[in-house]
Design a protein around this motif. Structure first.
Motif, mmCIF file in Angstrom:
data_model
loop_
_atom_site.group_PDB
_atom_site.id
_atom_site.type_symbol
_atom_site.label_atom_id
_atom_site.label_comp_id
_atom_site.label_asym_id
_atom_site.label_seq_id
_atom_site.Cartn_x
_atom_site.Cartn_y
_atom_site.Cartn_z
ATOM 1 N N MET A 1 -55.840 39.924 104.424
ATOM 2 C CA MET A 1 -55.348 40.597 103.252
ATOM 3 C C MET A 1 -56.236 40.214 102.070
ATOM 4 O O MET A 1 -56.663 39.076 101.959
ATOM 5 C CB MET A 1 -53.915 40.196 102.988
ATOM 6 N N VAL A 2 -56.473 41.154 101.190
ATOM 7 C CA VAL A 2 -57.295 40.886 100.013
ATOM 8 C C VAL A 2 -56.402 40.297 98.929
ATOM 9 O O VAL A 2 -55.329 40.826 98.646
ATOM 10 C CB VAL A 2 -57.989 42.167 99.506
ATOM 11 N N CYS A 3 -56.875 39.210 98.337
ATOM 12 C CA CYS A 3 -56.070 38.499 97.340
ATOM 13 C C CYS A 3 -56.875 38.203 96.089
ATOM 14 O O CYS A 3 -58.101 38.123 96.119
ATOM 15 C CB CYS A 3 -55.617 37.154 97.898
ATOM 16 N N CYS A 4 -56.128 37.986 95.020
ATOM 17 C CA CYS A 4 -56.707 37.441 93.798
ATOM 18 C C CYS A 4 -55.815 36.287 93.360
ATOM 19 O O CYS A 4 -54.647 36.216 93.728
ATOM 20 C CB CYS A 4 -56.817 38.499 92.699
ATOM 21 N N VAL B 1 -62.265 37.930 94.362
ATOM 22 C CA VAL B 1 -61.256 38.428 95.286
ATOM 23 C C VAL B 1 -61.825 38.243 96.686
ATOM 24 O O VAL B 1 -63.045 38.169 96.865
ATOM 25 C CB VAL B 1 -60.884 39.916 95.040
ATOM 26 N N GLY B 2 -60.951 38.143 97.664
ATOM 27 C CA GLY B 2 -61.437 37.961 99.024
ATOM 28 C C GLY B 2 -60.320 38.041 100.043
ATOM 29 O O GLY B 2 -59.141 38.064 99.692
ATOM 30 N N TYR B 3 -60.731 38.077 101.297
ATOM 31 C CA TYR B 3 -59.800 38.160 102.414
ATOM 32 C C TYR B 3 -59.253 36.794 102.796
ATOM 33 O O TYR B 3 -59.994 35.811 102.843
ATOM 34 C CB TYR B 3 -60.508 38.713 103.658
ATOM 35 N N LEU B 4 -57.968 36.756 103.091
ATOM 36 C CA LEU B 4 -57.320 35.595 103.693
ATOM 37 C C LEU B 4 -56.411 36.088 104.805
ATOM 38 O O LEU B 4 -55.910 37.212 104.747
ATOM 39 C CB LEU B 4 -56.476 34.836 102.660
ATOM 40 N N PRO B 5 -56.163 35.249 105.791
ATOM 41 C CA PRO B 5 -55.184 35.625 106.813
ATOM 42 C C PRO B 5 -53.810 35.851 106.182
ATOM 43 O O PRO B 5 -53.456 35.201 105.193
ATOM 44 C CB PRO B 5 -55.153 34.416 107.750
ATOM 45 N N ARG B 6 -53.056 36.745 106.761
ATOM 46 C CA ARG B 6 -51.753 37.149 106.228
ATOM 47 C C ARG B 6 -50.843 35.959 105.947
ATOM 48 O O ARG B 6 -50.226 35.872 104.881
ATOM 49 C CB ARG B 6 -51.083 38.106 107.210
#
Length: 121
Positions: free
Chosen positions: A1-4, A67-72
């Motif tokens: 999931m993309v997060c900030c 911003v970047g991807y992290l596991p759910r």
């Protein structure tokens, strides 16, 4: 999931955010290993950091610039603490299949361990 992170401007104002806007107008964290194109469909214009571990990715996201991807599960944990926001969860996420390997003669112990681990997620 993309997060900030909470210090990122999208944390407080992501209304009207589009996939293209996210991809083209914000600095992203790049994975230091190859991610197949059919899995990761985002092609950010600006890659401003590189990481090889999810923990490092999380720290850079928490800092508030990238911003970047992290596991759910990790993204939701930080989101639950009010430290991150998941962005465009239906458009800017992808699934990764994981596999477990263990010796056949340890089947019962491995199955018990895996069951316990899955319950933690």
């Amino acid at each position: 999931m993309v997060c900030c992170g909470r210090e990122h401007r999208l944390f407080y104002n992501s209304e009207g955010l589009t996939f293209e806007d996210l991809e083209q107008n914000y600095p992203w964290i790049k994975r230091g290993y190859v991610v197949e194109h059919h899995i990761n469909h985002i092609r950010p214009k600006t890659l401003s950091a590189t990481t090889y571990h999810m923990e490092a990715t999380a720290q850079l996201i928490l800092a508030g610039y990238h911003v970047g991807y992290l596991p759910r599960d990790l993204a939701r944990r930080y989101e639950g603490m009010g430290l991150m926001k998941i962005l465009l969860p239906n458009e800017a996420s992808y699934d990764v299949e994981h596999h477990w390997a263990y010796r056949e003669n340890q089947h019962k112990q491995a199955a018990d361990f895996l069951h316990k681990m899955m319950n933690l997620l």
